[in-house]
Design an enzyme around this catalytic site. Structure first.
Site, PDB file in Angstrom:
ATOM      1  N   LYS A  79       0.832  -1.206   0.000  1.00 23.07           N
ATOM      2  CA  LYS A  79       0.000   0.000   0.000  1.00 23.07           C
ATOM      3  C   LYS A  79       0.864   1.252   0.000  1.00 23.07           C
ATOM      4  O   LYS A  79       0.571   2.234  -0.698  1.00 23.07           O
ATOM      5  CB  LYS A  79      -0.938  -0.023   1.201  1.00 23.07           C
ATOM      6  CG  LYS A  79      -2.031  -1.071   1.073  1.00 23.07           C
ATOM      7  CD  LYS A  79      -2.791  -1.283   2.374  1.00 23.07           C
ATOM      8  CE  LYS A  79      -3.817  -2.404   2.214  1.00 23.07           C
ATOM      9  NZ  LYS A  79      -4.472  -2.763   3.471  1.00 23.07           N
ATOM     10  N   GLN A  83      -5.021  -1.647   9.835  1.00 27.63           N
ATOM     11  CA  GLN A  83      -4.707  -2.891   9.122  1.00 27.63           C
ATOM     12  C   GLN A  83      -4.975  -4.081  10.039  1.00 27.63           C
ATOM     13  O   GLN A  83      -4.293  -4.276  11.038  1.00 27.63           O
ATOM     14  CB  GLN A  83      -3.242  -2.885   8.676  1.00 27.63           C
ATOM     15  CG  GLN A  83      -2.815  -4.143   7.940  1.00 27.63           C
ATOM     16  CD  GLN A  83      -3.504  -4.304   6.601  1.00 27.63           C
ATOM     17  OE1 GLN A  83      -3.484  -3.405   5.768  1.00 27.63           O
ATOM     18  NE2 GLN A  83      -4.113  -5.459   6.380  1.00 27.63           N
ATOM     19  N   ASP A 132     -11.261   3.347   5.121  1.00 29.76           N
ATOM     20  CA  ASP A 132     -11.608   1.970   4.776  1.00 29.76           C
ATOM     21  C   ASP A 132     -13.048   1.645   5.133  1.00 29.76           C
ATOM     22  O   ASP A 132     -13.486   0.505   4.995  1.00 29.76           O
ATOM     23  CB  ASP A 132     -10.655   0.983   5.465  1.00 29.76           C
ATOM     24  CG  ASP A 132     -10.464  -0.290   4.649  1.00 29.76           C
ATOM     25  OD1 ASP A 132     -10.843  -0.302   3.456  1.00 29.76           O
ATOM     26  OD2 ASP A 132      -9.940  -1.281   5.185  1.00 29.76           O
TER      27      ASP A 132
END
Length: 281
Positions: free
Chosen positions: A49, A93, A116
């Protein structure tokens, strides 16, 4: 033989648009990534990422979580990031260390920085099919973008989602429902015989359970669309949850692994980050 849904190619289009949007902003775009460095998968994903973010002009700040961290420890990290005006977006994450309640952490992220879309506010707006702006989890949103690119309309189709995680299955089912599909959401407690029956009914199958060859070609309805969200390593090679060789003989459309949903997830996350910057500006 199936037509391949090329996520890598579609992600490149999204990344080019994101790069153009970044250049038009007056302030730098910065993404903070909170992760467990002891988890090999997370370490790999965070690196991927960060590299892609740099290519489109987004700065990243990787924030490793100590192995002995608890929920309160990570909440303090996130609250500080919420107050940091130089941070555009925050990515949690998963998985975090065992003592951390991830659902609490997801919802500690300020909704405007929840790039997200995993916090309760953004997911609530998704499940309500709200007309208000909100962020959608990157993987299911990436799947929807891929379907749209290939002009595959879920409306009126029977869609089977295998996996009910907060990161993938639940928002995926909500998106497909909002798109007027008839949605079946299955999971680890769905009896095997029932799942086989669902697979034979499904015009669209989206699977993300982390088990290689979980779905075989013989399980599928001829002419269906198969979206493989799985990522597994078998004999040193990346493979999904679907047996590609047999499924590609039955389905009309299928995503490869790698090169399918994975690139779309990262591209969508970066796209969401720029959108957050535009709205905050």
């Amino acid at each position: 033989m199936s037509k391949i849904l090329d996520g890598k190619a579609v992600a490149q289009i999204i990344n080019e648009q994101t790069s153009q949007a970044v250049r038009q902003l007056a302030k730098p775009v910065r993404l903070a990534v909170v992760y467990d460095p002891e988890n090999a998968g997370s370490d790999l994903y965070v690196g991927m990422k960060s590299r892609q973010a740099a290519k489109v002009g987004i700065e990243t700040q990787d924030i490793p979580v100590p192995a002995d961290a608890n929920t309160e420890t990570v909440q303090e990290i996130v609250r500080d990031l919420n107050q940091d005006h130089t941070i555009t977006g925050i990515l949690i994450q998963s998985p975090l260390p065992e003592a951390v309640n991830e659902q609490i952490i997801f919802s500690t992220v300020a909704p405007s920085k929840d790039v997200d879309g995993l916090g309760a506010v953004n997911q609530g707006l998704l499940f309500a099919d709200s007309p208000l702006p909100y962020t959608i989890a990157a993987t299911p949103q990436g799947v929807m973008t891929l379907l749209k690119h290939y002009q595959i309309d879920p409306a009126g189709k029977t869609a089977l989602v295998i996996g009910r995680s907060q990161l993938f299955g639940r928002p995926m089912a909500a998106l497909l429902n909002n798109a007027d599909a008839t949605v079946i959401l299955s999971h680890r407690y769905t009896p095997a015989a029932q799942l086989k029956s669902f697979l034979k009914q499904a015009d669209l199958v989206v699977v993300g359970v982390g088990q290689p060859d979980f779905v075989l070609g013989e399980d599928l309805k001829p002419g269906c669309v198969v979206i493989d969200v799985g990522m597994n390593i078998v004999d040193g090679k990346a493979t999904g949850d679907v047996d590609y060789s047999s499924a590609s003989q039955v389905a009309d459309y299928i995503t490869p692994v790698p090169g399918g949903v994975g690139p779309m997830t990262i591209a969508t996350l970066l796209e969401n980050t720029v959108k957050a910057a535009q709205e905050n500006n």
